[in-house]
Design a protein around this motif. Structure first.
Motif, PDB file in Angstrom:
ATOM      1  N   GLN B 178       0.407  -0.968  -0.250  1.00  0.00           N
ATOM      2  CA  GLN B 178      -0.151  -0.076  -0.273  1.00  0.00           C
ATOM      3  C   GLN B 178       0.874   0.975  -0.126  1.00  0.00           C
ATOM      4  O   GLN B 178      -0.001   2.290   0.099  1.00  0.00           O
ATOM      5  CB  GLN B 178      -1.247  -0.412   1.078  1.00  0.00           C
ATOM      6  CG  GLN B 178      -0.621   0.386   2.568  1.00  0.00           C
ATOM      7  CD  GLN B 178      -1.433   0.340   4.015  1.00  0.00           C
ATOM      8  OE1 GLN B 178      -1.751   1.842   4.009  1.00  0.00           O
ATOM      9  NE2 GLN B 178      -2.319  -0.532   3.819  1.00  0.00           N
ATOM     10  N   MET B 179       2.703   1.423  -0.102  1.00  0.00           N
ATOM     11  CA  MET B 179       3.120   2.187   0.148  1.00  0.00           C
ATOM     12  C   MET B 179       3.201   3.236  -1.418  1.00  0.00           C
ATOM     13  O   MET B 179       2.991   1.945  -2.239  1.00  0.00           O
ATOM     14  CB  MET B 179       3.997   1.864   0.497  1.00  0.00           C
ATOM     15  CG  MET B 179       4.648   0.857   1.423  1.00  0.00           C
ATOM     16  SD  MET B 179       3.702   2.529   3.414  1.00  0.00           S
ATOM     17  CE  MET B 179       5.027   3.589   3.602  1.00  0.00           C
ATOM     18  N   VAL B 180       2.633   3.923  -1.698  1.00  0.00           N
ATOM     19  CA  VAL B 180       2.955   4.844  -2.890  1.00  0.00           C
ATOM     20  C   VAL B 180       4.296   5.738  -3.327  1.00  0.00           C
ATOM     21  O   VAL B 180       4.733   6.404  -1.976  1.00  0.00           O
ATOM     22  CB  VAL B 180       1.934   5.595  -3.351  1.00  0.00           C
ATOM     23  CG1 VAL B 180       0.593   4.210  -2.814  1.00  0.00           C
ATOM     24  CG2 VAL B 180       1.559   6.716  -1.946  1.00  0.00           C
ATOM     25  N   PRO B 181       4.688   6.338  -4.249  1.00  0.00           N
ATOM     26  CA  PRO B 181       5.331   7.678  -4.249  1.00  0.00           C
ATOM     27  C   PRO B 181       4.927   8.804  -3.237  1.00  0.00           C
ATOM     28  O   PRO B 181       3.247   8.997  -3.770  1.00  0.00           O
ATOM     29  CB  PRO B 181       5.342   7.744  -5.381  1.00  0.00           C
ATOM     30  CG  PRO B 181       5.673   6.494  -6.013  1.00  0.00           C
ATOM     31  CD  PRO B 181       4.285   5.512  -5.298  1.00  0.00           C
ATOM     32  N   ARG B 182       5.871   9.374  -3.062  1.00  0.00           N
ATOM     33  CA  ARG B 182       5.773  10.799  -2.491  1.00  0.00           C
ATOM     34  C   ARG B 182       6.370  11.610  -2.918  1.00  0.00           C
ATOM     35  O   ARG B 182       7.288  11.588  -3.980  1.00  0.00           O
ATOM     36  CB  ARG B 182       5.485  11.472  -1.390  1.00  0.00           C
ATOM     37  CG  ARG B 182       6.189  10.718  -0.536  1.00  0.00           C
ATOM     38  CD  ARG B 182       6.750  10.795   0.723  1.00  0.00           C
ATOM     39  NE  ARG B 182       6.526  11.958   1.359  1.00  0.00           N
ATOM     40  CZ  ARG B 182       7.134  13.088   2.730  1.00  0.00           C
ATOM     41  NH1 ARG B 182       7.480  11.592   3.461  1.00  0.00           N
ATOM     42  NH2 ARG B 182       7.623  13.827   2.668  1.00  0.00           N
TER      43      ARG B 182
END
Lengths: 327, 327
Positions: B178-182
């Motif tokens: 569930q981690m996404v770029p920021r």
């Protein structure tokens, strides 16, 4: 919001989300780089080396208290969009998620690989190309709100929408906010993650839109027995490679105003030819039913409830052997 | 999924989504470029000139049939994440969205500007920098699943998690999906879109995590009367600029195993000093309550239901004047 609420509450036996599919990639030998994490902060060193989880797919599920027993129904959005396209319409009416829940479907909504809550892989370290982003002008033309290029104007009063459009044009600016960047090399990853989803939740109906139309048909033809039916809302193409066998019950729904859109005229002919080849494919041209003016996002148009009812009715005839539990 | 369902159905009077805030940007004078939209397709020409809608925020709402009358409660996720962090836990239990719905809250879940279904602006044409992406290794250390760098290993059996961790470590790989770029220059845009949300739905409780902690406190101090309470789950800093006045009832919840994490030791001291300055800020150190081993994502830990109950109880005392309707 209160004026838009439904008198009948939605009761769910479960609601939640998960991610599925994807792969792991190792990066090594890259130089750490400096980045200020917040305006005014001190630069920190970021180490890009290590393991990345990429190409997974986000899936949100809503299971009604009283299921219709026909199995899962998965919504798969089109290019430059996310699962949000199936939620509330731009003018605040209930979208197809709610509508199909009210018909007793176990509803799953995905964000295709690389969009929305699925995230995307580092570029250029893992993915070769960067994303592309659509202008609002382009959305106006390509989604057949108004004819061809040049119809959009910043001043809503000067926009050239189709006279008979059923899209809620006063809310076009709200609609545009849901467009997101997309990549152009991720078809295989999208299909792979979707296959992983079917492996997890079992044989399902797929309701797809635009870009995902050909991908869903490809998935169905490559995985006999995993897809119980496909509903393609204005599929933006046909499966590549062309299937030798295609025996999934499939409904293709086409909206209006294609006569002034060269791309859709051509696509429409190709879809006709494809359907002649495989008898399980049926085409629903809304204009032939006396329904004119539907846009490319007909699940947002002012007759979206009526079209949902027609799709649901078709699914009942296409899946006659499904167990139909009392609601 | 069925083994994880709740016996008690969730009944909603409304459920849907919208986008809020953002701005319009015009691009002109750029050269069109060629791009193959799908593997094997013909290149098409893409015109990057026109209007872009950027920096809007996606908001999904769930309004329970029987509201507790305390107004909206908004979930605001941390860095590298999306609203999904408040949904199902990695091991398939109900997350805080469902838990707070069951307590009668009108729940709103946002994807902060530039993440998830909020989309992001073209880089470098509109935004000056590209995104950063976290490695799985980094998540393992920074979210205090295991101590410091080097604790992560591809083989789950060789990972060095804290002995007393309450994070469901067998499901760490699912969590990472569930981690996404920021991006790192978007704080003002995030706060701006959030303010637009409060303008639309009215005075609200904000439950925030990590990166959004200092932003929510800044929003509360800059907009008196718009935020009824802040619950900061392990805020990753303090508001910038430091407020002169801060009178919003605020609960800061801190988990365990900070003694072996230099960054959290320092942050913890700063948070103490901040709370001494402003008496409406209260700190809940779980270790002081005899609860050990909570990670940085304590809303996913095995005692997440217990912590949700404590937060809800605090909100009842912090908002004594709110109308408390019978459920």
């Amino acid at each position: 919001m209160s004026s838009k609420t439904q008198s009948e509450p939605l009761c769910l036996r479960a609601m939640g989300s998960f991610h599925v599919g994807g792969r792991r990639v190792q990066l090594a030998g890259r130089q750490p780089y400096q980045r200020t994490m917040s305006v005014g902060g001190e630069p920190v060193s970021i180490n890009p080396n290590g393991t990345y989880a990429v190409e997974q797919m986000y899936v949100q599920y809503y299971l009604p208290e009283h299921s219709n027993g026909r199995g899962p129904l998965i919504f798969w959005h089109g290019g430059g969009m996310t699962g949000a396209v199936w939620e509330t319409t731009p003018d605040g009416r209930e979208g197809w998620v709610n509508r199909f829940l009210r018909k007793g479907w176990d509803v799953y909504v995905c964000d295709a690989v690389e969009r929305g809550r699925s995230g995307f892989a580092p570029h250029p370290d893992i993915w070769p190309e960067g994303p592309i982003t659509q202008t609002v002008d382009d959305v106006y033309a390509r989604f057949r709100i108004g004819a061809a290029a040049g119809g959009y104007h910043q001043d809503p009063a000067r926009r050239a929408s189709y006279r008979n459009t059923r899209f809620p044009v006063d809310h076009f600016d709200a609609f545009c906010l849901q467009m997101v960047p997309r990549w152009t090399h991720t078809n295989d990853a999208m299909v792979g993650a979707f296959k992983a989803l079917l492996g997890r939740i079992g044989k399902s109906v797929i309701v797809c839109h635009s870009q995902s139309g050909p991908l869903a048909m490809r998935l169905a033809s490559e995985n006999p027995g995993l897809v119980s039916a496909v509903v393609g809302i204005e599929p933006a193409g046909l499966p590549v490679p062309a299937p030798n066998i295609y025996d999934t019950p499939t409904l293709i729904v086409l909206g209006g105003n294609m006569d002034s859109d060269r791309r859709w005229q051509q696509l429409s002919k190709k879809i006709d030819a494809f359907a002649r080849e495989f008898p399980t494919i049926q085409i629903m041209r809304l204009e032939e039913l006396g329904i004119f003016g539907n846009s490319h996002v007909l699940m947002m148009d002012d007759n979206s409830d009526d079209i949902a009812r027609r799709v649901d009715a078709w699914l009942q005839t296409a899946m006659p052997n499904a167990r139909d539990l009392p609601r």
